[in-house]
Every structure is written in C-alpha cells, then in structure tokens.
Design an enzyme around this catalytic site. Structure first.
Site, short mmCIF file in Angstrom:
data_model
loop_
_atom_site.label_atom_id
_atom_site.label_comp_id
_atom_site.label_asym_id
_atom_site.label_seq_id
_atom_site.Cartn_x
_atom_site.Cartn_y
_atom_site.Cartn_z
N ASP A 59 -38.08 -5.82 -45.49
CA ASP A 59 -38.97 -4.85 -44.84
C ASP A 59 -39.89 -4.20 -45.87
O ASP A 59 -39.58 -4.17 -47.07
CB ASP A 59 -38.15 -3.74 -44.16
CG ASP A 59 -37.29 -4.28 -43.03
OD1 ASP A 59 -37.61 -5.35 -42.49
OD2 ASP A 59 -36.29 -3.61 -42.71
N GLN A 60 -40.94 -3.63 -45.36
CA GLN A 60 -41.92 -2.94 -46.21
C GLN A 60 -41.26 -1.94 -47.14
O GLN A 60 -41.57 -1.85 -48.32
CB GLN A 60 -42.93 -2.31 -45.23
CG GLN A 60 -43.85 -1.27 -45.75
CD GLN A 60 -43.21 0.09 -45.81
OE1 GLN A 60 -43.13 0.67 -46.90
NE2 GLN A 60 -42.74 0.65 -44.70
#
Ligand code: URA
Length: 248
Positions: A116-117
């Site tokens: 994820d970011q």
C-alpha cells in the site's frame, strides 16, 4: 553479443541511441587484465556480457541477463505504473531499470506484488516472470513478515484469532497468519504466505484493532538490509536470491 545490443538489453534505449552513446565516447568497459577503464567507440564490438562491468556517462553498471532488485519502499509512493494520488515507486528507479526490454511482457523491472501507499520496507523488483510467480503465489508459501503498529494494545485473544484464522469480507474461507508474535504492547510481527488486498489491515481490523503503521522487513529468510535507506534500491546477489526463495 554486440556492445550496442548489450546496452539495449540493459535498458539504455533503442539500438540507435545505444550506438550513439558508444560513438560519442560515453561508454567505458572495465579491462580485467589491466584493471583500467577504457572508452570504447565501436558499438559493434563483440563483448561477453556475463560478468561485464561497464560505465555509461560515468555511472558504473554490471550486466544482468534478468534483473532482481530490492527497493526500501518509503511511505507516500504507489506501486502502480499509473499512480492515482501519489508518485509511483518507479520514479525512484533510474531510467535503465524502467526501460529494460522484456519479450512479450511490460517493459522494465516490475514490482513483485504490491505494498500500500503508506506501507514501507522490503519490495522486490524483477523482470523474471517465473521468479515473480514463485514469490507471490500462495502455493509457494514464501513467508512475508510485517511489523504492524496497532492503535490499541494487542491482547492474547487477538493473537490467537489471527493465528486461528479470520474471515474477510470477500472470501468465506478464513485467512490465517503463519505466525504472529507480540513485539511490544502495540506492536506485532505478522507472517503471511499469501497477499490479498490490504490483507494485514483487514485481518487486524477483523480482530477489533487497527493498523497505524505497516513495515515489511522479511521475505523467505531474507531481511531488509539495514544499510538500505528508504527510497534506495540495489541489485540482489545470488546468495540473497537463495534466501528469498527459502520457505522454511
Ligand atoms: N497488507 C496490507 O494491508 N497492506 C500492505 O501493504 C501489505 C499487506
């Protein structure tokens, strides 16, 4: 292999560009016999690529038939080629890594699975399709270890549930952590052998807690190197590749 073809295979652009780099004196080869670098201006020169060390515009490279690299992923970058809200991890890589030609597949090194970011840590990149499959397929049981910072203190019931299996909203079959160890009051090391979408965050939510920070520090038996700073990448060695493939 001709020098211009070798440069093309390593992502320095189409052959015309590679040939131009050589003719303009931008390419140096390391001569093992003399221990010296020398500029080479013949783009058609026959070179043995295995073990070849070369410089392009002063930057040293080694030949890699297939590329295997590690990036210490910082927070705030997306693993997509076409990111929606944050810069792409690919903007952290030099152009040759992104331009390596790849028969029948997308160009350049690809992220091996996604983080994820806001997740940090160990991210592999490769242009070897078999390797990517081996590292990401749940059937291969390659363990990925995440350091999870939780909003609330972690209790024994939560640990037991994560190990026994929790049901996520998209699949009736429970997903289990291969291991779950408490590091301190709010921190866990969670080991997974599969990689469903937001899996750690959803598992932790399913046991009534919340992920505040997520960092992947191990895959197989390979640990994120302590000297690799967030945002930095480097090639993997043959020994490191063996550690990565280890399933126990
Ligand atoms: N699980 C998540 O929830 N996020 C990641 O980035 C990786 C695993």
């Amino acid at each position: 292999m001709q020098l211009q073809d070798m440069l093309y295979s390593q992502g320095f652009g189409v052959r015309r560009v590679c040939s131009g780099l050589v003719q303009q004196g931008w390419v140096e080869l390391f001569d093992e016999e003399t221990g010296q670098w020398r500029a080479e201006r013949d783009s058609l020169l026959d070179v043995d690529p295995e073990g070849l060390r070369f410089r392009v515009q002063g930057v040293e490279w080694a030949y890699h038939r297939l590329g295997y690299a590690i990036l210490n992923k910082p927070a705030g970058v997306e693993c997509s080629q076409k990111p929606s809200a944050y810069p792409s991890i690919y903007s952290l890589l030099p152009a040759p890594l992104r331009q390596r030609p790849n028969k029948g597949a997308v160009q350049g090194l690809q992220a091996v699975g996604r983080l994820d970011q806001d997740t940090t840590g160990l991210l592999l990149l490769s242009d070897d399709g078999q390797f990517i499959h081996r590292m990401t397929s749940p059937k291969k049981h390659v363990a990925k270890v995440y350091r999870v910072t939780c909003r609330h203190p972690v209790d024994e019931r939560q640990i037991a549930q994560l190990c026994a299996g929790v049901v996520l909203d998209d699949d009736p079959r429970p997903v289990k952590a291969a291991a779950c160890a408490k590091v301190d009051e709010n921190t866990l090391d969670l080991t997974l052998t599969e990689g469903k979408y937001h899996q750690v965050k959803r598992m932790v939510a399913a046991v009534g807690n919340r992920v505040e920070g997520l960092h992947r520090w191990r895959m197989g038996r390979f640990d994120l190197p302590a000297d690799l700073q967030p945002g930095q990448w480097r090639w993997l060695s043959a020994d490191e590749l063996r550690l990565l493939a280890a399933t126990s």
